[in-house]
Structures are given as C-alpha cells and as structure tokens.
Motif scaffolding. Sequence first.
Motif, PDB file in Angstrom:
ATOM      1  N   TRP A   1     -12.978  -7.727   7.093  1.00  0.00           N
ATOM      2  CA  TRP A   1     -12.497  -8.821   6.248  1.00  0.00           C
ATOM      3  C   TRP A   1     -13.140 -10.143   6.649  1.00  0.00           C
ATOM      4  O   TRP A   1     -13.541 -10.927   5.801  1.00  0.00           O
ATOM      5  CB  TRP A   1     -10.980  -8.954   6.353  1.00  0.00           C
ATOM      6  CG  TRP A   1     -10.195  -7.851   5.706  1.00  0.00           C
ATOM      7  CD1 TRP A   1     -10.680  -6.754   5.061  1.00  0.00           C
ATOM      8  CD2 TRP A   1      -8.785  -7.756   5.665  1.00  0.00           C
ATOM      9  NE1 TRP A   1      -9.643  -5.976   4.619  1.00  0.00           N
ATOM     10  CE2 TRP A   1      -8.459  -6.573   4.972  1.00  0.00           C
ATOM     11  CE3 TRP A   1      -7.741  -8.538   6.139  1.00  0.00           C
ATOM     12  CZ2 TRP A   1      -7.155  -6.164   4.745  1.00  0.00           C
ATOM     13  CZ3 TRP A   1      -6.438  -8.138   5.914  1.00  0.00           C
ATOM     14  CH2 TRP A   1      -6.143  -6.957   5.224  1.00  0.00           C
TER      15      TRP A   1
ATOM     16  N   SER B   1      -5.085   3.648   0.581  1.00  0.00           N
ATOM     17  CA  SER B   1      -5.103   2.684  -0.531  1.00  0.00           C
ATOM     18  C   SER B   1      -5.520   1.304  -0.019  1.00  0.00           C
ATOM     19  O   SER B   1      -5.416   1.005   1.166  1.00  0.00           O
ATOM     20  CB  SER B   1      -3.740   2.627  -1.204  1.00  0.00           C
ATOM     21  OG  SER B   1      -2.741   2.259  -0.293  1.00  0.00           O
ATOM     22  N   ARG B   2      -5.978   0.488  -0.938  1.00  0.00           N
ATOM     23  CA  ARG B   2      -6.528  -0.826  -0.577  1.00  0.00           C
ATOM     24  C   ARG B   2      -5.423  -1.871  -0.406  1.00  0.00           C
ATOM     25  O   ARG B   2      -4.354  -1.768  -0.983  1.00  0.00           O
ATOM     26  CB  ARG B   2      -7.498  -1.285  -1.657  1.00  0.00           C
ATOM     27  CG  ARG B   2      -8.703  -0.391  -1.793  1.00  0.00           C
ATOM     28  CD  ARG B   2      -9.654  -0.947  -2.847  1.00  0.00           C
ATOM     29  NE  ARG B   2     -10.770  -0.075  -3.038  1.00  0.00           N
ATOM     30  CZ  ARG B   2     -11.932  -0.196  -2.409  1.00  0.00           C
ATOM     31  NH1 ARG B   2     -12.107  -1.165  -1.562  1.00  0.00           N
ATOM     32  NH2 ARG B   2     -12.904   0.645  -2.640  1.00  0.00           N
TER      33      ARG B   2
ATOM     34  N   THR C   1     -10.762  -3.100  10.394  1.00  0.00           N
ATOM     35  CA  THR C   1     -10.405  -3.651   9.084  1.00  0.00           C
ATOM     36  C   THR C   1     -10.484  -5.172   9.122  1.00  0.00           C
ATOM     37  O   THR C   1     -11.091  -5.802   8.252  1.00  0.00           O
ATOM     38  CB  THR C   1      -8.985  -3.213   8.674  1.00  0.00           C
ATOM     39  OG1 THR C   1      -8.953  -1.796   8.569  1.00  0.00           O
ATOM     40  CG2 THR C   1      -8.571  -3.832   7.350  1.00  0.00           C
TER      41      THR C   1
ATOM     42  N   ARG D   1       0.850  -1.197   0.000  1.00  0.00           N
ATOM     43  CA  ARG D   1       0.000   0.000   0.000  1.00  0.00           C
ATOM     44  C   ARG D   1       0.882   1.242   0.000  1.00  0.00           C
ATOM     45  O   ARG D   1       1.870   1.321   0.712  1.00  0.00           O
ATOM     46  CB  ARG D   1      -0.885   0.025   1.244  1.00  0.00           C
ATOM     47  CG  ARG D   1      -1.884  -1.061   1.274  1.00  0.00           C
ATOM     48  CD  ARG D   1      -2.923  -0.928   2.346  1.00  0.00           C
ATOM     49  NE  ARG D   1      -2.476  -0.381   3.612  1.00  0.00           N
ATOM     50  CZ  ARG D   1      -3.271   0.170   4.513  1.00  0.00           C
ATOM     51  NH1 ARG D   1      -4.551   0.248   4.289  1.00  0.00           N
ATOM     52  NH2 ARG D   1      -2.803   0.631   5.642  1.00  0.00           N
TER      53      ARG D   1
ATOM     54  N   LYS E   1      -5.877  -8.133  -2.558  1.00  0.00           N
ATOM     55  CA  LYS E   1      -6.943  -9.106  -2.297  1.00  0.00           C
ATOM     56  C   LYS E   1      -6.368 -10.458  -1.885  1.00  0.00           C
ATOM     57  O   LYS E   1      -6.924 -11.156  -1.032  1.00  0.00           O
ATOM     58  CB  LYS E   1      -7.816  -9.253  -3.553  1.00  0.00           C
ATOM     59  CG  LYS E   1      -8.968 -10.188  -3.401  1.00  0.00           C
ATOM     60  CD  LYS E   1     -10.243  -9.449  -3.305  1.00  0.00           C
ATOM     61  CE  LYS E   1     -11.403 -10.405  -3.239  1.00  0.00           C
ATOM     62  NZ  LYS E   1     -12.618  -9.868  -3.693  1.00  0.00           N
TER      63      LYS E   1
END
Length: 181
Positions: free
Chosen positions: A54, A17-18, A50, A12, A21
């Motif tokens: 998830w 920002s992400r 976070t 990141r 995945k």
Amino acid sequence: MQNQKEVIYVVRKNKQSRFDKRLILKVVSEIEKGLPRKEAIQTYGLSVPTLDSWMRNYGSQDYKENMKRRTYNSLLKRTVVAAIEQGRLTVKEAKIAHNIKTEKIIRSWIAQYKTEKVEICIEKPSVLAKDKKTKKDLEKEALLQALKEAELKIKALNTLIDVAEDQLKIDIRKKSGAKQS
C-alpha cells in the motif's frame, strides 16, 4: 459542533477479498502523518507485506523518497573510517559531515575494515641479538618487510578499485553468490 460523517468501510468477507480503497487511502495517510506501522498493522488487521505494498502504491512521493535506502560507495566508507581512525573526525561528526543516517552504520564500517587491516607487531630484539644478527633474524626481517609491502600494495589496489568503481559506475569486484561464466 462540527458535522462529521463517520465513514463505514466495506468489510472483507474472507482473507482473499480486497480491502476498501477508502480504507487503504486512510491508512496510508495516517502512516504518512506519523502513525507507527506496527500500530496500523494491529489496528487494521494487516500483514506487513500488505502495508508495504500500500505504501509503495499509494504513498506520496515525499514519503517514498524519505523511505529509500541510501547506498554508500566503498570510497566514502574508507574515507570516513580513515578519518575516524586518524582522529580527524569523531563518529558523530562523520555522520553529520557525510550525511549518513546513523552512527551504527559507521561503526559497522569500522568493524568491517578492521578485519581487513592486519597489524604487524615487530618483536624487540634482545640485548644479546644486537651484536650479531643471525640468518634466522635476517630472514624474519625480510619476510616482515615483504609483508608490509604486500599490505600496502593491497590497500593501494583496493583504493584504486574503489575509485574506478565510483567514477566509471561499474562493478569490478565479484559479488558473493554471483554466477560464474
């Protein structure tokens, strides 16, 4: 030797920002296999919200089912507390018999219902008072009797409300902080 590829995740650039995945799926998988959440948070530099997000979005159905908070109705609580107070069950036996997660939950119920229960202590009459009951003593006895009856009525009404809430699946008692109409 096995041929293992080390996966390199996209780093990141900043906190907005992400995450990659593949990293998300790896962390979720590790937690489901038993990695403590605190360790995952420290290792991967995550925040609690976070990680919760998830797990909610990417966790398996089995994991989600095991993590759900179980709610217990008032009737069950009163039944368990009564059984323990009467000596029919121990806290440990009640936990197993009613599939309750921890003994701490049961102990909190006991404390909750003890504050609700008022014990009446009747003083022993003195030797001199045996002969004659004064007007004050008669009033005191009448008040104690009325208090006992009122407590019994309250207990019966609470049980009736618990049963009605359980069977009709509606909330009868006003919750704290509820808006008034």
